[in-house]
Design a protein around this motif. Structure first.
Motif, short mmCIF file in Angstrom:
data_model
loop_
_atom_site.label_atom_id
_atom_site.label_comp_id
_atom_site.label_asym_id
_atom_site.label_seq_id
_atom_site.Cartn_x
_atom_site.Cartn_y
_atom_site.Cartn_z
N GLU A 5 11.27 -4.43 1.53
CA GLU A 5 10.70 -5.16 2.83
C GLU A 5 11.52 -4.74 4.27
OE1 GLU A 5 9.73 -9.59 4.77
OE2 GLU A 5 10.91 -9.43 2.79
N ASP A 77 8.52 -5.70 -6.08
CA ASP A 77 8.75 -4.64 -5.31
C ASP A 77 7.84 -3.45 -5.51
OD1 ASP A 77 10.81 -5.90 -3.59
OD2 ASP A 77 12.41 -4.94 -4.87
N LYS A 131 2.46 -4.37 3.09
CA LYS A 131 3.55 -4.67 2.32
C LYS A 131 4.34 -5.89 3.09
CE LYS A 131 4.27 0.11 1.09
NZ LYS A 131 5.13 1.24 1.19
N ILE A 132 4.56 -5.87 4.21
CA ILE A 132 5.08 -7.03 4.73
C ILE A 132 4.32 -8.28 4.62
CG2 ILE A 132 5.68 -8.33 7.28
CD1 ILE A 132 6.33 -5.34 8.22
N TYR A 135 5.00 -9.45 0.88
CA TYR A 135 6.13 -10.02 0.88
C TYR A 135 6.34 -11.39 1.45
CZ TYR A 135 8.72 -5.94 -0.69
OH TYR A 135 9.29 -4.82 -1.53
#
Length: 139
Positions: A5, A77, A131-132, A135
């Protein structure tokens, strides 16, 4: 926050920052100028190199700051990375249409190169943002 992250944040900040500086510098020369005379190749190569270098240095700094997390990747991940890369791929696929059309219409190399660079930047930013978000919200 996992190391992956943190890496996504690094790519987002570095990619946006370097691209903003590059486009501000280059596009400020466009009004009233013949774009064929604007020297954009060297600044673009410097911007690409700077983005790569800054991302590497920042990644190393983050790994040094939290050595226990560095390099640890779990299934979550891997899934988030895969989904983020898919988003980047689709953004690149759509954004690459513009430079392709510009090439087909025989536009100036300046516009073709800069829209292609912009397509790469948008893909990287979309991938990192996805991706952020994944997460922070999905898992």
């Amino acid at each position: 926050m996992s190391s992956e992250e943190k890496r996504a944040w690094i790519y987002l900040v570095v990619g946006a920052g370097v691209a903003a500086v590059y486009f501000a510098a280059i596009l400020s020369k466009v009004p009233g100028a013949d774009v064929a005379q604007i020297a954009y190749v060297r600044p673009m190569l410097i911007a690409i190199g700077a983005a790569i270098g800054l991302a590497i240095v920042a990644g190393i700094a983050v790994a040094i700051a939290s050595p226990k997390e560095a390099g640890r990747v779990d299934e979550r991940d891997r899934q988030i990375h895969r989904l983020g890369e898919y988003v980047g791929f689709y953004v690149m696929s759509v954004a690459a249409i513009v430079p392709l059309v510009l090439a087909m219409t025989e536009a100036a190399h300046f516009w073709i190169a800069n829209t292609l660079y912009l397509a790469f930047v948008l893909a990287a930013l979309a991938s990192s943002t996805a991706k952020i978000v994944l997460y922070r919200r999905a898992w």
